[in-house]
Design a protein around this motif. Structure first.
Motif, PDB file in Angstrom:
ATOM      1  N   GLU A   1       0.825  -1.201   0.000  1.00  0.00           N
ATOM      2  CA  GLU A   1       0.000   0.000   0.000  1.00  0.00           C
ATOM      3  C   GLU A   1       0.866   1.262   0.000  1.00  0.00           C
ATOM      4  O   GLU A   1       0.588   2.226  -0.714  1.00  0.00           O
ATOM      5  N   LYS A   2       1.933   1.224   0.840  1.00  0.00           N
ATOM      6  CA  LYS A   2       2.845   2.365   0.884  1.00  0.00           C
ATOM      7  C   LYS A   2       3.514   2.597  -0.469  1.00  0.00           C
ATOM      8  O   LYS A   2       3.658   3.737  -0.933  1.00  0.00           O
ATOM      9  N   VAL A   3       3.931   1.486  -1.089  1.00  0.00           N
ATOM     10  CA  VAL A   3       4.576   1.614  -2.404  1.00  0.00           C
ATOM     11  C   VAL A   3       3.608   2.183  -3.426  1.00  0.00           C
ATOM     12  O   VAL A   3       3.972   3.037  -4.251  1.00  0.00           O
ATOM     13  N   MET A   4       2.350   1.714  -3.378  1.00  0.00           N
ATOM     14  CA  MET A   4       1.359   2.249  -4.311  1.00  0.00           C
ATOM     15  C   MET A   4       1.120   3.733  -4.071  1.00  0.00           C
ATOM     16  O   MET A   4       1.013   4.523  -5.024  1.00  0.00           O
ATOM     17  N   GLU A   5       1.048   4.136  -2.789  1.00  0.00           N
ATOM     18  CA  GLU A   5       0.861   5.555  -2.480  1.00  0.00           C
ATOM     19  C   GLU A   5       2.035   6.382  -2.987  1.00  0.00           C
ATOM     20  O   GLU A   5       1.845   7.442  -3.590  1.00  0.00           O
ATOM     21  N   ARG A   6       3.257   5.889  -2.720  1.00  0.00           N
ATOM     22  CA  ARG A   6       4.435   6.626  -3.189  1.00  0.00           C
ATOM     23  C   ARG A   6       4.471   6.674  -4.721  1.00  0.00           C
ATOM     24  O   ARG A   6       4.854   7.693  -5.309  1.00  0.00           O
ATOM     25  N   THR A   7       4.075   5.559  -5.343  1.00  0.00           N
ATOM     26  CA  THR A   7       4.065   5.532  -6.809  1.00  0.00           C
ATOM     27  C   THR A   7       3.074   6.531  -7.372  1.00  0.00           C
ATOM     28  O   THR A   7       3.373   7.265  -8.330  1.00  0.00           O
ATOM     29  N   GLN A   8       1.870   6.570  -6.780  1.00  0.00           N
ATOM     30  CA  GLN A   8       0.866   7.527  -7.235  1.00  0.00           C
ATOM     31  C   GLN A   8       1.338   8.963  -7.014  1.00  0.00           C
ATOM     32  O   GLN A   8       1.114   9.844  -7.851  1.00  0.00           O
ATOM     33  N   GLU A   9       1.989   9.179  -5.870  1.00  0.00           N
ATOM     34  CA  GLU A   9       2.499  10.523  -5.588  1.00  0.00           C
ATOM     35  C   GLU A   9       3.558  10.928  -6.607  1.00  0.00           C
ATOM     36  O   GLU A   9       3.575  12.053  -7.111  1.00  0.00           O
ATOM     37  N   LEU A  10       4.447   9.995  -6.925  1.00  0.00           N
ATOM     38  CA  LEU A  10       5.466  10.268  -7.939  1.00  0.00           C
ATOM     39  C   LEU A  10       4.831  10.513  -9.305  1.00  0.00           C
ATOM     40  O   LEU A  10       5.297  11.368 -10.072  1.00  0.00           O
ATOM     41  N   GLN A  11       3.789   9.736  -9.608  1.00  0.00           N
ATOM     42  CA  GLN A  11       3.105   9.953 -10.880  1.00  0.00           C
ATOM     43  C   GLN A  11       2.492  11.346 -10.952  1.00  0.00           C
ATOM     44  O   GLN A  11       2.553  12.016 -11.996  1.00  0.00           O
TER      45      GLN A  11
END
Length: 320
Positions: free
Chosen positions: A215-225
């Motif tokens: 979940e954290k990785v997905m959040e960070r990925t979305q934030e980076l996107q």
């Protein structure tokens, strides 16, 4: 030589190996004594086969014991060695001419010993007893005695009493050993179950941690996107929207250098002011995008509207 090292094998053997050695020696010694008394009571001369029987009574128990120890105290081998006892008893009852009560007691004692240690599994092994008896038929022929001397009867009853007491003791020790093994197995099973539950709990914790990390990785990925989209939009605005008004201003400046009429210069200056306004609008849109994350589509539409007005003004200028 290890074969003659009695102490070495005795220390290496387990209880059942030692008990079998002592029990077998006691039984064979009793058989030898009984045979000597039998020959004396019935005035039978000793021959080479009697001496051979005495030699077997001395060597066979120790040989079987050594083999048992060398096979790492294998209980299966210890039980299979009873077949030698069957053969010896069959031979022995042939030597005492099937003296009815002793023969019955000796065979019954040996069979009961096998049943106590093995149950009725592969009970056909007792058929080795008749094989031992048949070997004596080839030497002495069929002989049977029914007149039992008192001392023969007393010896037989003493043998039966000692034999069954010994079997009872060995069976008791074997039962205690089995209970101890079962207890250890039960404890090990409980430990395994506890470890399994701990591993399951740890696995669940790891699974939850992995899910949380995902979940954290997905959040960070979305934030980076989102940041990348902002940068892409900023690059688009900077590269296209800012460039257009600047280019227009440069063109108007060039026109201003070639203009000769005052009215013409005023028109160009007026258009330069319009371009400056358009540039100001574009800069405000960029700032608004970076501060409020407003959709780039809306910004582009607004900027295109301003530029369309500018293009109309530019067309009028060039049409002059």
């Amino acid at each position: 030589m290890h074969f003659l090292n009695i102490r070495y094998h005795w220390e290496k053997s387990d209880f059942f190996g030692r008990a079998s050695l002592l029990f077998r020696y006691a039984a064979y010694l009793f058989n030898a004594i009984f045979l000597i008394i039998f020959l004396d009571v019935y005035s039978i001369q000793l021959d080479v086969w009697h001496y051979f029987s005495f030699l077997v009574a001395v060597l066979l128990p120790y040989t079987l014991f050594i083999y048992y120890v060398q096979e790492n105290n294998d209980k299966g081998i210890g039980i299979r060695q009873n077949m030698f006892d069957f053969l010896v008893v069959g031979w022995f009852v042939g030597l005492i001419h099937l003296l009815y009560i002793p023969t019955f007691l000796f065979i019954l004692g040996l069979v009961s010993n096998y049943v106590a240690s093995r149950g009725f599994h592969k009970f056909y092994r007792i058929l080795v007893i008749p094989v031992g008896y048949i070997l004596t038929l080839a030497i002495y022929g069929f002989q049977i005695k029914f007149d039992l001397a008192d001392q023969m009867l007393h010896l037989s009853l003493a043998y039966a009493l000692i034999h069954f007491i010994t079997i009872a003791y060995i069976s008791y020790r074997f039962s205690k050993s089995v209970q101890l093994v079962n207890k250890k197995v039960t404890i090990q099973q409980r430990e395994i179950i506890t470890q399994s539950e701990e591993l399951q709990s740890l696995n669940e914790s790891l699974t939850a941690l992995n899910n949380h990390l995902e979940e954290k990785v997905m959040e960070r990925t979305q934030e980076l996107q989102r940041k990348n989209e902002k940068l892409a939009e900023y690059t688009f605005i900077n590269g296209h929207q800012l460039r257009a008004p600047v280019a227009s201003m440069l063109g108007l400046c060039n026109l201003l250098d070639y203009a000769e009429e005052v009215d013409e210069k005023e028109v160009i200056i007026h258009k330069l002011k319009d371009e400056v306004k358009i540039l100001d609008i574009t800069i405000k849109e960029i700032r608004l995008k970076l501060e409020t994350d407003k959709s780039i589509v809306d910004q582009v539409k607004e900027i295109e509207t301003e530029h369309s007005q500018f293009e109309k003004l530019r067309g009028k200028i060039w049409g002059m």
